[in-house]
Design an enzyme around this catalytic site. Sequence first.
Site, short mmCIF file in Angstrom:
data_model
loop_
_atom_site.label_atom_id
_atom_site.label_comp_id
_atom_site.label_asym_id
_atom_site.label_seq_id
_atom_site.Cartn_x
_atom_site.Cartn_y
_atom_site.Cartn_z
N CYS A 404 0.84 -1.19 0.00
CA CYS A 404 0.00 0.00 0.00
C CYS A 404 0.88 1.25 0.00
CB CYS A 404 -0.96 0.00 1.19
SG CYS A 404 -0.22 -0.27 2.81
N SER A 437 3.11 -2.40 4.09
CA SER A 437 3.08 -0.94 3.93
C SER A 437 4.36 -0.47 3.27
CB SER A 437 2.96 -0.27 5.30
OG SER A 437 4.22 -0.28 5.98
N ASP A 438 4.28 0.65 2.56
CA ASP A 438 5.51 1.32 2.17
C ASP A 438 6.17 1.81 3.46
OD1 ASP A 438 7.54 2.41 0.66
OD2 ASP A 438 6.19 3.37 -0.76
N CYS A 439 7.48 2.01 3.40
CA CYS A 439 8.22 2.27 4.63
C CYS A 439 7.86 3.62 5.25
CB CYS A 439 9.72 2.20 4.36
SG CYS A 439 10.26 0.54 3.93
N ALA A 441 4.80 4.42 6.01
CA ALA A 441 3.44 4.82 5.65
C ALA A 441 2.46 4.68 6.82
CB ALA A 441 2.95 4.00 4.46
#
Length: 893
Positions: A404, A437-439, A441
């Site tokens: 995401c 998750s993107d880092c 996020a």
Amino acid sequence: HYNCEMYKEAVFLSVLLCVYCWPSVAESAAKHPAKASSKQLKDFADETNIALWECKENWAGQKWELNSDSTIRLVSDGKCVDISNYGTSDGSNIWLFTCHTDDKDPTHQNQEWSFNKTTGTITSLMSGKCIDAQDFGKTVGTNIQLWTCTGGDNQNWLFNDTDGTIRGVQSGLCMDVGSTANCSVSPFKDYLYCNYKLDALTRAKDLVSRLTLADKVGLMQNDHDGVPRLGVPPFGHTECTHGTVNDGVLLTTLFPQALTVAGSFDRRLLHSVGRAISDEVRGKHNVAKQMGKYNYPYGLICWAPVLNICRDPRWGRCQEGYGEDPYLQAQLGTQYVVGLQNGTDPNYIQAIATCKHFDVHGGPENIPSSRFSFDAVVGYRDWIETFQPAFKACGEAGAISYMCSYNAINGVPACANRELLTELLRDTWKFDGFVVSDCGAVGNVYKQHHFANSDQEAAEFCVKAGCDWNCGSEYDQLLEAVENNDISEAQLDVSVIRLMRAFIQLGVLDPPDMVPYNKIDLSVVDEHRNLSRQAALESIVLLENPNEMLPLDLSKYSSVGVIGPCADDPVCARGDYDPDPKYIATVREAFTNGTKLKVNYAAGCSDVKCTDNSSFAAAEAVAKESDFVVYVGGINKNIEGEGNDRADITLPGYQGSLISLLKGKLMAVVLYHGAPVISPVYTEVGAALLSVGYTGQEAGNAILDVLTGMHNPSGRAVVTWYTGINQLPAMVNYTMVDRTYRYLRDPPTYYFGYGLSYTKFQYSNLKVGPSAVKPCAEVTVSFQVANDGSVLGDEVVQVYMSFQNATVPAPLIKLVGFDHLPNLKPGEGRSVEMNIDPKQMTVVREDDFVEVIEPGVYDVYAGGSQPADKKAPANVLSGSFTVQGSTTPISNC
């Protein structure tokens, strides 16, 4: 005070030991008078901390008892703990000291310990000593691994980063430094999760049933420690956009960047590249795990492919995806996924693909606002028609993971967006893998979007929305959230089961000999050199070739001037998320090593920004003494990339002026770039123009092959070359009107799908049938293509469709079929047949945003380019078909 009581079965031995150790005990008591403790450490149930200190002989009198359940129990109220022969077979000892605020011993005050979350080990940072059951205090840097004992199901350790202590958090904890738990030894081999004959989901559920709450929370975050007591090693990720990133030591192949290789329009090539990258991911992992390294960049979870539409060429990360067309993205992305995940053994996944960044993500990075807080306001029609198709196809291809994105979608952050991650992804698309998750996020849900009131609430929102794995630390807050009944442990179980199922599918828990991928090593890197070169060759796009200047006949020349900031700079060939390869061939090196020409060289600019023209005179001098000039410039990953948008799309600095100074020479301009780099100077100087993208380790060699005709270029533009940013809406405007070729109303400089060849192709005999169909029926398009020139060449055939009678807004034209035809000999013709899937015929209904097929006439075009592209040399055929009946939802088909 000092109690030497041992097991009842060894009372006599206890007496002897008491007599033997009493002198040192008395001495220790004199130096360290006892202080009554208000808490006794009973199975660590009271969360008292245990500090690790260098062992001192005069502390040797304190004892802990080994309980029948393999836990340790304090039996005297002193500070030194000696576990004789605990968890080992050779009589080695482990020494532990409890923390006391009145402890003034200087040998205790100067100790500092580091906990390695990757390996689950502790190392001394200051004294040079270490805790080691095998060789205590003798070998600097030796580690102790912390395991729980003999199959216990509720064991857990926490490390206090503030004071360097270990804290037991549940009853029944123990330290066991004997052998590592794994599925080949008892009692683990009898557990269901170790039974490789069972399906991965059953095994995952059994494994999760044995985890503590803290285990689960740990596994839901990247760069975790695994669960050593159950034989679960850490598992992590790597980046794989165009090769698996590495540590600069375990070198891998630098393939052309994703946007570059998309220019090949070659599904088979993308599958091969995906497979090669997967081999290198496994090879690197297999080498690294022997060194105890499992997490980034050594993991088996690839954070690729990037499936975000390049809706605006100013976006810094256009280079990481496959262009601006949803169908091309979907087709190439799915081939990459299949190549990456599916190796030679159908029982195991070779590496996990991650479809990212989900969703409605395509800039800005930093201009004019931050990606971390940006809210993409998108209409449902654009969301469905443009942003969703490639992601849906990725899951249908079997991808096990989605990521995401940072942005919010219509006010709701993607990683906390239940409509996105559950209702669409899982309920509608039936995805059953995990979401990461993107880092950062998850933290941004609170800190940047202000959608939550705390990190804990952000973590709760994201888990409940469907984000299973956090790249960050916010999920630590879930321990307290469960305790406060803000989220249930059962909700966490859903996520952890998804993660463990994927982990098991990789074969990590199974006998090593059963998993063929365990035999792969990094020798495969050398085997991929030819593939890297093929990918570069197929990707190069010839944009201009006035008077058929190219290919160059080198027998007519004695010297070449290689000029420009990228002529001898390997950075220009790399692109974002770039592996470190064994070599990168520059254009200067290629001419020097691959020809007999005298190679004259001048950079002209110190870098691609070209803010200084003081070196132009040297470049002019090189041009004058050379028979022809190859200018090599453009941009690189320092101009565009993650976190770095471009304010405009023009050639930077004085590069245009430098090219103008070289006018009058036979010249080819070679452009490195991700998204297009425009300038009027290319045609003003009458140069041949090559768009080479970020071509990877074989860049210089491939460019030389194309310039000299060793390879006939066939690449196509996968992003529209706009006339300038005045042809584009604002970056933050997510309406698709006047974005990409599908909605662009005015002619661009170069169309999507455009590219020249050294030969000519002729199209004929178009057939579209049936001429009339019911909704949900396929339509077949067939035609002939022939090499009408004098040299061997590849051709990229393209089929487009437009709607004559759409009652709602629809793309002006759309790609519905393509193929890369290799090696057509002069005079050779080939038959091509493609099917237009009913999914390609849909529009989005106005009132409920349902995808439907409407009755009416659909125009079809077949050729080597779009029908409106007047620069393209090949003819384009046209036909049509009619859909009869009533408007039909595609879900009914």
